[in-house]
Design a protein around this motif. Structure first.
Motif, PDB file in Angstrom:
ATOM      1  N   GLY A 148       4.412  -7.364  -5.202  1.00 56.14           N
ATOM      2  CA  GLY A 148       3.663  -6.580  -4.225  1.00 56.14           C
ATOM      3  C   GLY A 148       2.313  -7.121  -3.860  1.00 56.14           C
ATOM      4  O   GLY A 148       1.560  -6.449  -3.149  1.00 56.14           O
ATOM      5  N   LEU A 149       1.965  -8.331  -4.308  1.00 59.29           N
ATOM      6  CA  LEU A 149       0.638  -8.860  -4.005  1.00 59.29           C
ATOM      7  C   LEU A 149       0.693 -10.374  -3.862  1.00 59.29           C
ATOM      8  O   LEU A 149       1.322 -11.070  -4.667  1.00 59.29           O
ATOM      9  N   PHE A 150       0.035 -10.883  -2.817  1.00 57.33           N
ATOM     10  CA  PHE A 150      -0.088 -12.315  -2.601  1.00 57.33           C
ATOM     11  C   PHE A 150      -1.523 -12.610  -2.187  1.00 57.33           C
ATOM     12  O   PHE A 150      -2.096 -11.905  -1.350  1.00 57.33           O
ATOM     13  N   VAL A 164       0.874  -1.182   0.000  1.00 64.64           N
ATOM     14  CA  VAL A 164       0.000   0.000   0.000  1.00 64.64           C
ATOM     15  C   VAL A 164       0.910   1.230   0.000  1.00 64.64           C
ATOM     16  O   VAL A 164       1.892   1.269   0.750  1.00 64.64           O
ATOM     17  N   PRO A 165       0.631   2.237  -0.813  1.00 58.47           N
ATOM     18  CA  PRO A 165       1.449   3.458  -0.766  1.00 58.47           C
ATOM     19  C   PRO A 165       1.549   3.985   0.664  1.00 58.47           C
ATOM     20  O   PRO A 165       0.562   3.992   1.410  1.00 58.47           O
ATOM     21  N   ASP A 166       2.740   4.419   1.039  1.00 54.45           N
ATOM     22  CA  ASP A 166       2.996   4.775   2.433  1.00 54.45           C
ATOM     23  C   ASP A 166       2.024   5.831   2.951  1.00 54.45           C
ATOM     24  O   ASP A 166       1.442   5.679   4.035  1.00 54.45           O
ATOM     25  N   ARG A 223      11.819  -2.846   0.763  1.00 52.19           N
ATOM     26  CA  ARG A 223      12.798  -2.395  -0.238  1.00 52.19           C
ATOM     27  C   ARG A 223      12.334  -1.140  -0.964  1.00 52.19           C
ATOM     28  O   ARG A 223      13.156  -0.294  -1.333  1.00 52.19           O
ATOM     29  N   THR A 224      11.042  -1.022  -1.169  1.00 50.81           N
ATOM     30  CA  THR A 224      10.510   0.056  -2.007  1.00 50.81           C
ATOM     31  C   THR A 224       9.899   1.199  -1.206  1.00 50.81           C
ATOM     32  O   THR A 224       9.338   2.136  -1.789  1.00 50.81           O
ATOM     33  N   GLY A 225       9.987   1.142   0.111  1.00 53.52           N
ATOM     34  CA  GLY A 225       9.480   2.232   0.938  1.00 53.52           C
ATOM     35  C   GLY A 225       7.971   2.347   0.957  1.00 53.52           C
ATOM     36  O   GLY A 225       7.428   3.446   1.086  1.00 53.52           O
TER      37      GLY A 225
END
Length: 215
Positions: A106-108, A12-14, A203-205
């Motif tokens: 980014g999704l499971f 989710v975007p921070d 890793r991607t913040g």
């Protein structure tokens, strides 16, 4: 009527994770009141049986398992831990809207017939490992800072040593066949998928969230 259990974990975007977290604090409780009252006793009961199998091998269908009375009790406990209030469901919908559209790093999503994937994982890991996972029994919402802070504990819980992993895979299979109808469920992905998403978020913040749904 058949039901399908789903456990979804995604980035989710921070900034959005922080906004949604503020809404969650205002509108939801960490667990239903009845569960909070009974939690110490139920956890003590579960810890007393954590090393025991709650299933027996089926004598009629090779490779499947039959649930014992304690398996049904543990399943009921997991179900009771889920907040199904209108506020909680609305928050899950809002979080779902923020997940990536495609199933990349980014999704499971784990789906099972007649069984809850997170419940199978919880049975496989045991109570102490489950309590090291983010959030509350499969439901969580973390901003980027919280992802980084909680990742080590999640790695410890979800990346057991080889012998313990073999036992966890067998226990997932027992749950999925003894309480569910999903003998081909990918137990390895149930262990690896959520950790892949959390590592990608770190890793991607980004933030990360997980929730349980029933359809």
């Amino acid at each position: 009527m058949s039901v399908t259990g789903v456990w979804v974990v995604g980035t989710v975007p921070d900034a959005k994770a922080r906004d949604l977290s503020r809404a969650a604090v205002q509108n939801t409780s960490p667990a239903p009141v009845s569960v909070r009252r009974d939690l110490p006793g139920e956890l003590a009961w579960w810890r007393g049986r954590a090393r025991k199998s709650l299933f027996s091998a089926s004598t009629t269908v090779p490779g499947t398992w039959v649930a014992g009375e304690d398996a049904f009790r543990l399943s009921a406990f997991f179900d009771a831990c889920r907040d199904d209030s209108e506020h909680a469901e609305a928050l899950r919908d809002a979080v779902m809207d923020q997940f990536p559209a495609d199933a990349d790093e980014g999704l499971f999503a784990a789906v099972a017939r007649k069984a809850g994937p997170f419940s199978a994982l919880a049975y496989a890991l045991g109570p102490d490992a489950v309590l090291r996972l983010p959030g509350w029994f499969g439901d969580f919402l973390l901003d980027a800072e919280q992802v980084r802070a909680q990742l080590p504990a999640a790695e410890e819980a979800l990346a057991p040593a080889a012998a313990r992993r073999r036992d966890a895979v067998e226990r997932i299979h027992a749950w999925m066949t003894g309480l569910g109808d999903d003998p081909d469920h990918d137990a390895d992905q149930l262990l690896d998928g959520p950790l892949r998403v959390l590592r990608h978020a770190a890793r991607t913040g980004q933030g990360a969230a997980g929730h349980i749904r029933w359809y």
